[in-house]
Scaffold this motif. Structure first.
Motif, PDB file in Angstrom:
ATOM      1  N   LEU A   1       0.839  -1.179   0.000  1.00  0.00           N
ATOM      2  CA  LEU A   1       0.000   0.000   0.000  1.00  0.00           C
ATOM      3  C   LEU A   1       0.886   1.245   0.000  1.00  0.00           C
ATOM      4  CD1 LEU A   1      -3.209  -0.112   1.945  1.00  0.00           C
ATOM      5  CD2 LEU A   1      -1.975   2.024   1.869  1.00  0.00           C
ATOM      6  N   LEU A   2       0.736   2.087  -0.999  1.00  0.00           N
ATOM      7  CA  LEU A   2       1.609   3.255  -1.109  1.00  0.00           C
ATOM      8  C   LEU A   2       0.930   4.536  -0.684  1.00  0.00           C
ATOM      9  CD1 LEU A   2       3.689   3.192  -4.383  1.00  0.00           C
ATOM     10  CD2 LEU A   2       4.216   2.280  -2.127  1.00  0.00           C
ATOM     11  N   LEU A   3      -0.381   4.545  -0.711  1.00  0.00           N
ATOM     12  CA  LEU A   3      -1.107   5.777  -0.437  1.00  0.00           C
ATOM     13  C   LEU A   3      -2.519   5.416  -0.013  1.00  0.00           C
ATOM     14  CD1 LEU A   3      -0.605   8.925  -2.118  1.00  0.00           C
ATOM     15  CD2 LEU A   3      -2.861   8.115  -2.740  1.00  0.00           C
ATOM     16  N   ASP A   4      -3.013   6.087   0.996  1.00  0.00           N
ATOM     17  CA  ASP A   4      -4.397   5.862   1.432  1.00  0.00           C
ATOM     18  C   ASP A   4      -4.884   7.164   2.032  1.00  0.00           C
ATOM     19  OD1 ASP A   4      -6.792   5.161   2.537  1.00  0.00           O
ATOM     20  OD2 ASP A   4      -5.967   3.716   3.966  1.00  0.00           O
ATOM     21  N   ARG A   5      -5.642   7.917   1.262  1.00  0.00           N
ATOM     22  CA  ARG A   5      -6.097   9.218   1.767  1.00  0.00           C
ATOM     23  C   ARG A   5      -7.378   9.684   1.102  1.00  0.00           C
ATOM     24  NH1 ARG A   5      -1.048  12.861   1.262  1.00  0.00           N
ATOM     25  NH2 ARG A   5      -2.617  14.390   1.830  1.00  0.00           N
ATOM     26  N   PRO A   6      -8.042  10.629   1.801  1.00  0.00           N
ATOM     27  CA  PRO A   6      -9.262  11.179   1.197  1.00  0.00           C
ATOM     28  C   PRO A   6      -8.940  11.802  -0.154  1.00  0.00           C
ATOM     29  CG  PRO A   6      -9.022  11.914   3.477  1.00  0.00           C
ATOM     30  CD  PRO A   6      -7.736  11.238   3.099  1.00  0.00           C
ATOM     31  N   THR A   7      -9.805  11.575  -1.110  1.00  0.00           N
ATOM     32  CA  THR A   7      -9.581  12.082  -2.464  1.00  0.00           C
ATOM     33  C   THR A   7      -9.417  13.599  -2.464  1.00  0.00           C
ATOM     34  OG1 THR A   7     -10.904  10.242  -3.256  1.00  0.00           O
ATOM     35  CG2 THR A   7     -10.539  12.048  -4.805  1.00  0.00           C
ATOM     36  N   ALA A   8     -10.197  14.256  -1.630  1.00  0.00           N
ATOM     37  CA  ALA A   8     -10.160  15.720  -1.593  1.00  0.00           C
ATOM     38  C   ALA A   8      -8.784  16.244  -1.171  1.00  0.00           C
ATOM     39  CB  ALA A   8     -11.236  16.240  -0.655  1.00  0.00           C
ATOM     40  N   GLU A   9      -8.007  15.388  -0.498  1.00  0.00           N
ATOM     41  CA  GLU A   9      -6.672  15.815  -0.051  1.00  0.00           C
ATOM     42  C   GLU A   9      -5.561  15.205  -0.890  1.00  0.00           C
ATOM     43  OE1 GLU A   9      -6.459  14.679   4.068  1.00  0.00           O
ATOM     44  OE2 GLU A   9      -8.400  15.616   4.478  1.00  0.00           O
ATOM     45  N   THR A  10      -5.947  14.650  -2.031  1.00  0.00           N
ATOM     46  CA  THR A  10      -4.952  13.968  -2.856  1.00  0.00           C
ATOM     47  C   THR A  10      -4.778  14.703  -4.176  1.00  0.00           C
ATOM     48  OG1 THR A  10      -5.763  11.904  -1.908  1.00  0.00           O
ATOM     49  CG2 THR A  10      -4.319  11.710  -3.805  1.00  0.00           C
ATOM     50  N   SER A  11      -3.545  14.893  -4.562  1.00  0.00           N
ATOM     51  CA  SER A  11      -3.297  15.569  -5.841  1.00  0.00           C
ATOM     52  C   SER A  11      -3.008  14.531  -6.916  1.00  0.00           C
ATOM     53  CB  SER A  11      -2.098  16.509  -5.719  1.00  0.00           C
ATOM     54  OG  SER A  11      -0.923  15.738  -5.602  1.00  0.00           O
ATOM     55  N   GLU A  12      -3.184  14.971  -8.146  1.00  0.00           N
ATOM     56  CA  GLU A  12      -2.911  14.083  -9.268  1.00  0.00           C
ATOM     57  C   GLU A  12      -1.448  13.645  -9.239  1.00  0.00           C
ATOM     58  OE1 GLU A  12      -4.921  15.241 -12.744  1.00  0.00           O
ATOM     59  OE2 GLU A  12      -3.796  13.858 -14.035  1.00  0.00           O
ATOM     60  N   ALA A  13      -0.564  14.578  -8.862  1.00  0.00           N
ATOM     61  CA  ALA A  13       0.871  14.257  -8.840  1.00  0.00           C
ATOM     62  C   ALA A  13       1.165  13.135  -7.847  1.00  0.00           C
ATOM     63  CB  ALA A  13       1.662  15.507  -8.468  1.00  0.00           C
TER      64      ALA A  13
END
Ligand SMILES: Nc1ncnc2c1ncn2[C@@H]1O[C@H](COP(=O)(O)OP(=O)(O)O)[C@@H](O)[C@H]1O
Ligand SMILES: [Mg+2]
Length: 262
Positions: free
Chosen positions: A238-250
């Protein structure tokens, strides 16, 4: 103590999914190497990651199609790998599955394909729309209406566009009144416009009915547009797990980069 305002769905404290130190190997090939996350009722989770990351394996572990090598999966409070045959059958009626290849019977009408979603609750076999109870026929038409295909209900499934076929598959899943829908690359074979439209529909249905969705996607932009939360895997981790609203495309793109960040 003042708590956050929660929706009625999240007040239910049994997570839809609880995944702990989940490991999976095929022979001596480790495919998942210790995955942990929970999914709460009503959430729409986009599962992203490059091809071969382990997304399909993870989804199959969630519905008991695979038995984990280590760790645990709990779905709606039950561990599919510890369920007996009948219990697993029971559990699976509460879990909808949507596939990239739609899985429709091409020579049957849209309506009959949708009706097949209710077979779990009926004695087999059934031949033709008329052999289903009236209440189910009405429910099937209503579900086709919900995905925007009431007018196409008598059309053979193999004459529908890809986007329409996936809508039929979603309507079929709605017949189960599933509490969780697992979708494995449901829009991978659709063009961008149909992809967004199908996912937006799935998202709206989940919001209306309150079912949880875990949807694997390889298109980052779509994941950002439709999900509440992004879970990214690569090489079984698992590399990333976060709310979409706090996630950038980068941040998501980095998951696809060959260069591992230091
Ligand atoms: N039944 C299987 N037997 C052996 N290897 C498998 C099996 N299923 C998947 N794999 C391997 O596990 C890895 C992850 O596959 P998969 O879960 O399909 O990834 P993704 O869906 O992210 O593309 C791949 O290397 C794949 O070859
Ligand atoms: Mg896959």
């Amino acid at each position: 103590m003042i708590t956050d305002v929660v929706s009625p769905m999240t007040e239910n404290h049994t997570p839809s999914l609880r995944i702990r130190d989940l490991r999976m190997s095929f022979g001596d090939k480790a495919v998942l190497s210790g995955i942990d996350f929970d999914v709460h009722p009503g959430q729409f989770v986009a599962l992203v990651g490059p091809s071969g990351a382990g997304k399909s394996t993870l989804l199959r572990l969630m519905n008991g199609s695979h038995t984990p090598t280590g760790g645990s999966v709990s779905v709606l409070g039950a561990d599919p790998s510890r369920c007996g045959r009948r219990e697993l059958q029971q559990l699976r009626t509460r879990i909808g599955f949507v596939f990239q290849q739609f899985g429709l019977v091409g020579r049957l009408s849209a309506l009959e394909n949708v009706l097949m979603g209710s077979l779990g609750s009926l004695r087999l076999p059934r031949y033709g729309v008329a052999s289903y109870p009236r209440a189910l026929r009405e429910k099937a038409v209503a579900n086709l209406e919900r995905v925007g295909l009431a007018a196409e209900r008598f059309q053979r499934a193999d004459t529908l566009s890809g986007g329409q076929q996936q809508r039929v598959a979603i309507a079929r899943t709605l017949m189960q009144d599933a509490e969780i829908v697992l979708a494995d690359e449901p829009v991978a074979s659709l063009d961008p416009r149909a992809s967004l439209s199908v996912l937006t529909t799935l998202r709206a249905l989940s919001a209306e009915d309150g079912f949880t969705v875990v949807c694997s996607l390889h298109q980052v932009d779509l994941a950002l547009q439709v999900s509440d939360r992004i879970v990214a895997v690569r090489d079984g981790a698992l590399l990333l797990d976060r709310p979409t609203a706090e996630t950038s495309e980068a941040q998501i793109r980095a998951v696809y980069d060959d260069q591992t960040e230091a």
